[in-house]
Design an enzyme around this catalytic site. Structure first.
Site, PDB file in Angstrom:
ATOM      1  N   ASP A  57       0.821  -1.221   0.000  1.00 60.91           N
ATOM      2  CA  ASP A  57       0.000   0.000   0.000  1.00 60.91           C
ATOM      3  C   ASP A  57       0.853   1.269   0.000  1.00 60.91           C
ATOM      4  O   ASP A  57       0.656   2.167   0.826  1.00 60.91           O
ATOM      5  CB  ASP A  57      -0.934   0.027   1.217  1.00 60.91           C
ATOM      6  CG  ASP A  57      -1.684  -1.275   1.405  1.00 60.91           C
ATOM      7  OD1 ASP A  57      -2.147  -1.841   0.404  1.00 60.91           O
ATOM      8  OD2 ASP A  57      -1.791  -1.740   2.557  1.00 60.91           O
ATOM      9  N   GLU A 223     -11.206   0.211  -2.390  1.00 62.09           N
ATOM     10  CA  GLU A 223     -10.583   0.599  -1.121  1.00 62.09           C
ATOM     11  C   GLU A 223      -9.366   1.459  -1.437  1.00 62.09           C
ATOM     12  O   GLU A 223      -9.159   1.880  -2.568  1.00 62.09           O
ATOM     13  CB  GLU A 223     -10.176  -0.661  -0.334  1.00 62.09           C
ATOM     14  CG  GLU A 223      -9.236  -1.574  -1.105  1.00 62.09           C
ATOM     15  CD  GLU A 223      -8.947  -2.886  -0.402  1.00 62.09           C
ATOM     16  OE1 GLU A 223      -9.373  -3.061   0.748  1.00 62.09           O
ATOM     17  OE2 GLU A 223      -8.289  -3.739  -1.018  1.00 62.09           O
TER      18      GLU A 223
END
Length: 551
Positions: A57, A223
């Site tokens: 991420d 997301e």
């Protein structure tokens, strides 16, 4: 006289410059010969991944000529690594934003898969703002003037269960916003994106927020949103479709609350890069646009790729749009970003000689570190790991907090360490050694028994389910100093070795298939434990830990 002095200093400068150039050239040669993965191709191009290690991420911010990257760190401490680069290709760890993870009592024991999920880093008001989510507690903020630290004590900006993946935006009128997603495992809903207002300091959410996009029909599991403003549009860059199989989506609107148009801007296409998404748009001082994202590689974790990015009709296209569809796909090699200079080739730290006053920045514990776990013995150039008592409920190393680990640096490599074990003669449960850690793990270690020291091999299948490690003796040792090695081959197949002289290594005859951890890749590292309490502790002195190529 002045003319002679000028000639002298001119000559001295030329000599020193030559020495410096030779030193840099020698250093670059060493990197080229020894590093296990080098994305910089030394010819103006790079190859992906630019970081072939588990920096999940990733988010990036540019400040002047400098780029700073952070990533998820979950339960590992220190957390929120900060990496620096001048060209988006060559990266090095410069610090961590989270030295202890709150709530402290909770994270004093391993909490695999919990802790720091997808963070965002921005530069506002002459300071770095780093927002990170804990899916069980809410969204935190920590700040710093210097990105290498110190960072401020985290404050809870938005309390709540299942609120994840925040990213701030400071609008032209001074209003701050926070975009975020939801974790279905905690919130009971997912595949939606919401935006909240922040106070002017960015330290508190001040409204109930509004859902601005529902991805259930077209973009399930959307997301990791990142919020930007460009040419009058608000843009939300967000991954959808799942970590291993998804795509990179971009939403845009003239109003921050929508309605938002959608467009897929990058997908796997004909490339070998699965699920290419979740990352950061960043530009260069020369006006080029680039996108940093991750690829899930199973036991190797989520590695970092760099993609070229262009704008067409106010939509970004990420990667190579070979068919003209407006949907890019990941590149394997490409020209390096134009940053107007050539910078040295560097890599995130791996080898540690333990000559400094602190552990290398590549190391992380599986829980908040305690001061009694280790001692930096600078006089001898080693680190001493004490055999700390495992909690009563601990059944294996997966549940043990004082395990010191680092990420796999490549698909194949060798890790070797030299250690000397000094056990407490009154405690026969001490064990110290080298481990490959994941949902299942294996280790080669030295165990102290009544009749001496023994080299043992341990293997624990489904350690996350509380299984007990299987262990067998390889040989009795005549020396307390030993060299331990693990060879990681393509496919994350691991073989352990040992040596008494550091030259001749013996294969244990065991092959171990490394597995990922919970949301992270497998890791390699060191441990020193005991299962029974005593009034003193044995210890292992680690002379060095070295990562090198398989030749």
């Amino acid at each position: 006289m002045m003319q002679l002095l000028r000639r002298f200093y001119s000559g001295l400068i030329l000599i020193l410059s030559g020495i410096l150039f030779s030193s840099m050239a020698f250093s670059q040669s060493l990197i080229k010969d020894s590093a296990v993965w080098i994305p910089d191709q030394y010819n103006g191009t790079y190859k992906n991944p630019v970081i072939n290690a588990d920096y999940s991420d990733p988010d990036v911010v540019r400040v002047g000529r400098d780029y700073y990257l952070t990533s998820s760190s979950f339960e590992d401490i220190p957390g929120l690594p900060i990496l620096h680069s001048y060209d988006l290709v060559n990266w090095q760890i410069i610090g961590h934003a989270l030295l202890q993870q709150p709530p402290f009592d909770h994270f004093n024991t391993p909490r695999h898969g919990e802790g720091v999920w997808a963070p965002a880093i921005r530069y506002y008001h002459d300071a770095f703002y780093l927002y990170y989510p804990d899916p069980d507690y809410g969204i935190y903020l920590t700040k710093a003037i210097n990105p290498s630290g110190p960072w401020s004590k985290p404050i809870l900006v938005y309390a709540g269960k299942g609120i994840i993946d925040p990213c701030p935006l400071l609008d032209e009128d001074g209003q701050m916003y926070l975009v975020h997603a939801f974790a279905g495992s905690r919130a009971g809903i997912k595949s939606i994106i919401a935006i909240n207002k922040l106070n002017k300091e960015g330290t508190k959410v001040i409204d109930d927020g509004l859902i601005v996009y529902d991805g259930h029909e077209l973009d399930p599991t959307i997301e990791g949103p990142k919020l930007y403003k460009h040419h009058g549009y608000y843009y939300i860059f967000a991954p959808a479709g799942g970590v291993t199989t998804g795509w990179q989506l971009v939403l845009r609107s003239k109003n921050i609350y929508g309605p938002y148009e959608r467009k897929v801007v990058m997908a796997q296409g004909k490339s070998v890069v699965n699920g290419p998404h979740q990352g950061a748009w960043v530009n260069t001082i020369t006006g080029e646009d680039w996108f940093i994202h991750f690829q899930d590689k199973g036991p190797y974790g989520r590695v970092v790729h760099l993609e070229p990015m262009i704008w067409k009709n106010d939509w970004p296209i990420i990667g190579a749009d070979n068919d003209g569809s407006g949907i890019g796909e990941p590149v394997t090699t490409y020209h390096k970003p134009n940053v107007q200079k050539n910078y040295p080739v560097i890599n995130p730290q791996e080898t540690d000689e333990f000559n400094a006053s602190t552990l290398g920045l590549q190391w992380q514990w599986m829980a908040n570190a305690q001061p009694t776990w280790y001692y930096m013995n600078q006089g001898k150039g080693s680190v001493r790991l004490y055999a700390s008592t495992s909690p009563e409920w601990t059944k294996n190393l997966w549940q043990t907090p004082n395990v010191l680990l680092q990420k796999f640096p490549d698909d194949e490599f060798i890790a070797t360490t030299k250690l000397t074990f000094t056990p407490n003669p009154k405690n026969e449960t001490e064990k110290t050694g080298l481990v490959i850690m994941g949902l299942s793990y294996a280790d080669i270690a030295v165990r102290s028994k009544k009749d001496g020291l023994f080299l043992v091999y341990g293997n624990c299948k489904n350690a996350d389910k509380g299984n007990i490690e299987n262990e067998h003796v390889i040989t009795k040792l005549d020396s307390s100093t030993i060299y331990l090695r693990v060879k990681v081959n393509v496919g994350a197949k691991c073989t352990f070795y040992y040596s008494i002289d550091g030259i001749n290594f013996t294969d244990t005859g065991e092959e171990f298939q490394a597995e990922p951890g919970r949301w992270i890749g497998a890791k390699v590292g060191l441990f020193s434990t005991k299962s029974e309490q005593s009034n003193d502790s044995g210890y292992e002195d680690i002379d060095w830990f070295r990562i090198h190529k398989i030749f």
